[in-house]
Design a protein around this motif. Structure first.
Motif, PDB file in Angstrom:
ATOM      1  N   ALA A   1       0.810  -1.226   0.000  1.00 34.15           N
ATOM      2  CA  ALA A   1       0.000   0.000   0.000  1.00 34.15           C
ATOM      3  C   ALA A   1       0.842   1.275   0.000  1.00 34.15           C
ATOM      4  N   HIS A   2       1.975   1.237  -0.660  1.00 30.47           N
ATOM      5  CA  HIS A   2       2.850   2.415  -0.662  1.00 30.47           C
ATOM      6  C   HIS A   2       2.222   3.592  -1.386  1.00 30.47           C
ATOM      7  N   LEU A   3       1.538   3.348  -2.493  1.00 30.57           N
ATOM      8  CA  LEU A   3       0.858   4.451  -3.188  1.00 30.57           C
ATOM      9  C   LEU A   3      -0.208   5.064  -2.284  1.00 30.57           C
ATOM     10  N   THR A   4      -0.948   4.218  -1.611  1.00 30.18           N
ATOM     11  CA  THR A   4      -2.014   4.681  -0.720  1.00 30.18           C
ATOM     12  C   THR A   4      -1.464   5.580   0.377  1.00 30.18           C
ATOM     13  N   TYR A   5      -0.429   5.106   1.069  1.00 27.33           N
ATOM     14  CA  TYR A   5       0.168   5.902   2.147  1.00 27.33           C
ATOM     15  C   TYR A   5       0.871   7.146   1.608  1.00 27.33           C
ATOM     16  N   SER A   6       1.441   7.035   0.393  1.00 23.75           N
ATOM     17  CA  SER A   6       2.141   8.186  -0.185  1.00 23.75           C
ATOM     18  C   SER A   6       1.222   9.374  -0.422  1.00 23.75           C
ATOM     19  N   LEU A   7      -0.063   9.103  -0.555  1.00 26.51           N
ATOM     20  CA  LEU A   7      -1.037  10.172  -0.774  1.00 26.51           C
ATOM     21  C   LEU A   7      -1.794  10.537   0.506  1.00 26.51           C
ATOM     22  N   GLY A   8      -1.273  10.087   1.631  1.00 25.02           N
ATOM     23  CA  GLY A   8      -1.845  10.480   2.912  1.00 25.02           C
ATOM     24  C   GLY A   8      -3.079   9.698   3.320  1.00 25.02           C
ATOM     25  N   ILE A   9      -3.359   8.583   2.648  1.00 27.04           N
ATOM     26  CA  ILE A   9      -4.512   7.750   2.985  1.00 27.04           C
ATOM     27  C   ILE A   9      -4.068   6.676   3.968  1.00 27.04           C
ATOM     28  N   MET A  10      -4.738   6.573   5.094  1.00 33.65           N
ATOM     29  CA  MET A  10      -4.388   5.574   6.097  1.00 33.65           C
ATOM     30  C   MET A  10      -5.084   4.253   5.760  1.00 33.65           C
ATOM     31  N   ALA A  11      -4.388   3.404   5.021  1.00 35.97           N
ATOM     32  CA  ALA A  11      -4.983   2.175   4.498  1.00 35.97           C
ATOM     33  C   ALA A  11      -5.541   1.293   5.607  1.00 35.97           C
ATOM     34  N   HIS A  12      -4.855   1.232   6.735  1.00 37.41           N
ATOM     35  CA  HIS A  12      -5.278   0.348   7.822  1.00 37.41           C
ATOM     36  C   HIS A  12      -6.586   0.799   8.469  1.00 37.41           C
ATOM     37  N   GLU A  13      -7.038   2.003   8.154  1.00 34.47           N
ATOM     38  CA  GLU A  13      -8.286   2.504   8.743  1.00 34.47           C
ATOM     39  C   GLU A  13      -9.488   2.314   7.815  1.00 34.47           C
ATOM     40  N   LEU A  14      -9.265   1.812   6.607  1.00 37.36           N
ATOM     41  CA  LEU A  14     -10.343   1.697   5.623  1.00 37.36           C
ATOM     42  C   LEU A  14     -11.071   0.363   5.741  1.00 37.36           C
ATOM     43  N   PRO A  15     -12.395   0.379   5.686  1.00 31.82           N
ATOM     44  CA  PRO A  15     -13.142  -0.883   5.786  1.00 31.82           C
ATOM     45  C   PRO A  15     -12.998  -1.758   4.545  1.00 31.82           C
ATOM     46  N   ARG A  16     -12.893  -1.129   3.364  1.00 32.36           N
ATOM     47  CA  ARG A  16     -12.758  -1.888   2.111  1.00 32.36           C
ATOM     48  C   ARG A  16     -11.774  -1.176   1.195  1.00 32.36           C
ATOM     49  N   THR A  17     -10.982  -1.962   0.493  1.00 32.02           N
ATOM     50  CA  THR A  17     -10.030  -1.378  -0.444  1.00 32.02           C
ATOM     51  C   THR A  17     -10.058  -2.182  -1.748  1.00 32.02           C
ATOM     52  N   MET A  18      -8.962  -2.147  -2.486  1.00 32.30           N
ATOM     53  CA  MET A  18      -8.888  -2.787  -3.792  1.00 32.30           C
ATOM     54  C   MET A  18      -9.317  -4.244  -3.775  1.00 32.30           C
ATOM     55  N   GLY A  19      -8.954  -4.948  -2.735  1.00 33.98           N
ATOM     56  CA  GLY A  19      -9.276  -6.369  -2.655  1.00 33.98           C
ATOM     57  C   GLY A  19     -10.764  -6.651  -2.766  1.00 33.98           C
ATOM     58  N   ALA A  20     -11.593  -5.793  -2.211  1.00 32.48           N
ATOM     59  CA  ALA A  20     -13.044  -6.000  -2.266  1.00 32.48           C
ATOM     60  C   ALA A  20     -13.542  -5.962  -3.703  1.00 32.48           C
ATOM     61  N   ALA A  21     -12.974  -5.071  -4.509  1.00 31.99           N
ATOM     62  CA  ALA A  21     -13.375  -4.988  -5.917  1.00 31.99           C
ATOM     63  C   ALA A  21     -12.904  -6.221  -6.688  1.00 31.99           C
ATOM     64  N   LEU A  22     -11.688  -6.685  -6.401  1.00 33.63           N
ATOM     65  CA  LEU A  22     -11.167  -7.859  -7.099  1.00 33.63           C
ATOM     66  C   LEU A  22     -11.955  -9.121  -6.746  1.00 33.63           C
ATOM     67  N   MET A  23     -12.487  -9.184  -5.541  1.00 29.97           N
ATOM     68  CA  MET A  23     -13.277 -10.344  -5.126  1.00 29.97           C
ATOM     69  C   MET A  23     -14.754 -10.176  -5.453  1.00 29.97           C
ATOM     70  N   ARG A  24     -15.085  -9.150  -6.230  1.00 28.55           N
ATOM     71  CA  ARG A  24     -16.443  -8.892  -6.706  1.00 28.55           C
ATOM     72  C   ARG A  24     -17.426  -8.604  -5.573  1.00 28.55           C
ATOM     73  N   GLU A  25     -16.918  -8.042  -4.486  1.00 29.01           N
ATOM     74  CA  GLU A  25     -17.789  -7.665  -3.380  1.00 29.01           C
ATOM     75  C   GLU A  25     -18.427  -6.302  -3.609  1.00 29.01           C
ATOM     76  N   CYS A  26     -17.809  -5.490  -4.478  1.00 28.49           N
ATOM     77  CA  CYS A  26     -18.306  -4.151  -4.769  1.00 28.49           C
ATOM     78  C   CYS A  26     -17.639  -3.659  -6.043  1.00 28.49           C
ATOM     79  N   PRO A  27     -18.217  -2.646  -6.698  1.00 23.14           N
ATOM     80  CA  PRO A  27     -17.550  -2.055  -7.860  1.00 23.14           C
ATOM     81  C   PRO A  27     -16.381  -1.174  -7.433  1.00 23.14           C
ATOM     82  N   LEU A  28     -15.498  -0.855  -8.371  1.00 19.18           N
ATOM     83  CA  LEU A  28     -14.363   0.016  -8.070  1.00 19.18           C
ATOM     84  C   LEU A  28     -14.810   1.363  -7.513  1.00 19.18           C
ATOM     85  N   ASP A  29     -15.902   1.889  -8.052  1.00 19.28           N
ATOM     86  CA  ASP A  29     -16.382   3.191  -7.593  1.00 19.28           C
ATOM     87  C   ASP A  29     -16.632   3.218  -6.087  1.00 19.28           C
TER      88      ASP A  29
END
Length: 251
Positions: A42-70
């Motif tokens: 998650a280096h890109l995520t942290y590089s832009l000031g986004i705290m990845a560990h605080e997010l309920p869903r990220t890229m993985g949810a979209a790849l597993m078809r749990e939600c759309p990218l949007d």
């Protein structure tokens, strides 16, 4: 929409810095840019000031078809970002036994139509996540440091690209090889650049990214180079990279 995977299986070559700052440079050319973090680190995520560990869903949810990218896309200044988290490592394991595992990212991106560019920051390996990026992308941007081992890694990467073209994505093109941490005063840097030019020809981009401390500092402030140090060499180089890719057009 041009989909560019920033990829090199060798670590520490400037993939994340290139994805972030190329995206920021294109946005400053009035292009609509989507950045996708496909690396469990998650280096890109942290590089832009986004705290990845605080997010309920990220890229993985979209790849597993749990939600759309949007549903997992965030706005950071002029950029839209699909963040990653360490949970993406588990997603890669789950994908190994999933149906249509190679095309999950392509499928997710097919529902996205509001951007001029989608830029994918890939992990430093040739695993399932990187395979998804190569199947989804129209072009590859390959950062490489001017050192001897770069020649070996580029050769191995081109073998993988050939296999992807034959198996899943015949339209995959090499948009460019980008020299990073380049110092023109060093003889070795110039020699490696010449050897890559001899072998890859016009695939080697004219733009080089000079070794610049501001590029290393910017992620610690959660900023791209244009926000952090707009007058730095790093900002000038990534601006030139964006202009060169726009000038060249899609390969």
């Amino acid at each position: 929409m041009r989909i560019i995977a920033v990829l090199n299986q060798k670590g520490g070559v400037g993939k994340t810095s290139t994805a972030v700052n190329l995206g920021a440079a294109l946005a400053r050319q009035d292009k609509r840019v989507l950045l996708l973090d496909l690396d469990p680190q998650a280096h890109l995520t942290y590089s832009l000031g986004i705290m990845a560990h605080e997010l309920p869903r990220t890229m993985g949810a979209a790849l597993m078809r749990e939600c759309p990218l949007d549903a997992v896309t965030m706005e950071v200044g002029p950029l839209k970002v699909v963040p990653a988290s360490v949970a993406l490592a588990g997603t890669e394991v789950d994908l190994a036994s999933a149906q249509d595992r190679e095309v999950r990212l392509r499928e997710a991106l097919s529902q996205v139509r509001d951007y001029d560019f989608a830029i994918i920051d890939c992990p430093p390996n040739l695993g399932m996540l990187t395979l998804n990026a190569m199947v989804a992308a129209g072009e590859l941007l390959v950062p490489a440091q001017p050192e001897f081992l770069a020649l070996q890694s580029l050769g191995k990467l081109m073998e993988t690209v050939k296999a992807i073209r034959e198996g899943w994505n015949p339209g995959l093109a090499l948009s460019g090889i980008l020299m990073t941490r380049y110092q023109r005063t060093r003889k070795l840097n110039r020699e490696i650049r010449r050897k890559i030019r001899d072998y890859f020809g016009d695939a080697l981009l004219e733009t080089t990214i000079r070794d610049n401390i501001s590029l290393a500092e910017a992620p610690s402030f959660g900023k791209d180079i244009f926000t952090y140090k707009p007058r730095s060499h790093g900002a000038a180089d990534y601006r030139n990279l964006a202009l060169e890719l726009l000038r060249r057009g899609a390969p």
